[in-house]
Write an enzyme that holds these catalytic residues in place. Structure first.
Site, PDB file in Angstrom:
ATOM      1  CB  SER A 144      -1.104   0.695   1.267  1.00  0.00           C
ATOM      2  OG  SER A 144      -2.041   1.199   0.863  1.00  0.00           O
ATOM      3  CG  ASP A 194      -6.958  -3.236  -2.669  1.00  0.00           C
ATOM      4  OD1 ASP A 194      -7.703  -2.681  -2.079  1.00  0.00           O
ATOM      5  OD2 ASP A 194      -5.944  -3.367  -2.098  1.00  0.00           O
ATOM      6  CG  HIS A 235      -5.346  -1.934   0.976  1.00  0.00           C
ATOM      7  ND1 HIS A 235      -4.922  -1.928  -0.156  1.00  0.00           N
ATOM      8  CD2 HIS A 235      -5.636  -1.976   1.544  1.00  0.00           C
ATOM      9  CE1 HIS A 235      -4.456  -1.110   0.285  1.00  0.00           C
ATOM     10  NE2 HIS A 235      -3.845  -1.082   1.745  1.00  0.00           N
TER      11      HIS A 235
END
Length: 399
Positions: free
Chosen positions: A35, A118, A152
């Site tokens: 991320s 995600d 995610h």
């Protein structure tokens, strides 16, 4: 004012050990991240491409995607990847004077992962990152995986939330997929794969180190002049104050969710955050204070049993956590449970885990690494505060 003074005092209460010089192999340095950490990993790779030979990337956005703008980060880079103009990013890379020549990326090994579930950083952002790298790296050196129903999170064989969980702390998911091994094996090649459930990492050494040597912050050179119980009480009080700050930002997030729902703007959350409403205080974290540059005063390092002697010439990998995944939020969960340590022990790879911290005053309430310019305008080149700090850590380990 009292809160700031006490925070500073507690932050310098006890010093971690200094980072060791281990004589790692300067030709075998790689980076990765999840991320916001993935965004930072590609920044570091591009800026120091003459020194980095591979990059692993989970659920992030291309180099310089945010262009110094928070709303661009939240919008095109995370939520609406169709708005990412790769040609603009490539042009900026070719014209940036404070990075190594992009020609150095040729021959580097790139590994990319984006889950189909995600909803925090859309899979299209990872695909745009692949498009970006194809301007500098041969297709044969790029591996990408887009077919897993993952949320995610960092995918592992058997640790974390169910794989399809959209977004939930600690942003590690059990996907029956050893991403750390697959990534590092693509980068280095010929690695030994750990057996499932292996405790081989216990043969190495996992420990904290003092980051302030590299960030210009205060080191823990002295102990507060009162007993342990009083220090613990003060820390508890500071944790309560921190929770109050978290509550404030959760309220801001909830208000923004209301407005974004009404007007269709991007969700006001950063990579690694829970977009499902209030998250409350962080769990499992330990506060060691800010060491400067919005980085923790302490970081983590794993030294395999075969790399403990200086001059061992081991490989070196640097892994960047996502938002709300730092030491202050989840302790050592990201470092210990993403699968890197087992692979590292079996293959003589030193793994460095730098740590960022929240800084609400800089619009970084979730402890993300700087990929949109909250720390300084040079965030994406060699003059960036966090970039130069991590580079100094790497250089120290190569000595």
């Amino acid at each position: 004012m009292l809160f700031l003074v006490l925070s500073a005092l507690v932050g310098v209460g006890l010093a971690a050990n200094p980072l060791e010089s281990l004589g790692a192999d300067g030709t075998q340095v790689s980076v990765s991240g999840l991320s916001a950490g993935a965004c930072f990993a590609t920044q570091y790779h591009v800026a120091y491409s003459a020194e980095v030979m591979g990059m692993g990337f989970v659920a992030g956005a291309p180099y310089w995607c945010a262009q110094g703008n928070l709303m661009t980060a939240l919008g095109a880079c995370m939520s609406s990847p169709s708005g990412i103009n790769v040609n603009t990013l490539v042009s900026h890379t070719n014209g940036e004077s404070n990075i190594d020549s992009p020609a150095n990326m040729q021959g580097d090994r790139i590994w990319l992962f984006g889950g189909t579930n995600d909803n925090t950083v859309k899979q299209g952002s990872v695909q745009k990152t692949e498009e970006y790298y194809r301007s500098f790296v041969s297709s044969s050196d790029i591996f990408s995986k887009y077919d897993m129903n993952a949320g995610h999170a960092f995918p592992t064989e058997n640790y974390g939330n169910p794989c399809s969980t959209a977004t939930q702390s600690p942003w590690i998911s059990s996907c029956n997929y050893h991403a750390a091994y697959e990534m590092l094996n693509h980068i280095y090649g010929g690695l030994v794969r750990p057996s499932s459930g292996s405790n081989v990492a216990s043969q190495g050494e996992f420990k904290t180190f003092d980051q302030t040597e590299f960030t210009g912050g205060s080191s823990g050179g002295f102990t507060l002049p009162f007993g342990k119980k009083k220090r613990n009480l003060m820390q508890s009080w500071l944790d309560m104050m921190s929770a109050g700050v978290d509550m404030y930002w959760d309220t801001v997030g909830a208000m923004t969710d209301f407005w974004t729902g009404a007007w269709g703007l991007p969700d006001f959350s950063l990579p690694g955050t829970d977009t499902g409403g209030s998250t409350g205080g962080s769990t499992g974290g330990t506060s060691s204070g800010s060491g400067g540059y919005s980085m923790d005063s302490e970081g983590y390092i794993f030294i395999p049993s075969g790399c403990k002697n200086q001059g061992s010439n081991c490989k070196l990998h640097v892994s960047f956590h996502g938002c709300k995944q730092g030491k202050n939020a989840v302790g050592d969960t990201y470092a210990r449970h993403t699968g890197f340590l087992e692979v590292a022990e079996l293959n003589n790879i030193i793994v460095l885990f730098p740590q960022a911290v929240p800084d609400a005053m800089k619009m970084n309430p979730n402890g993300c690494f700087d990929w949109w310019g909250y720390e300084d305008s040079n965030y994406a080149n060699k003059n960036g505060h966090q970039m130069s700090a991590v580079h100094a850590m790497v250089q120290h380990l190569l000595q």
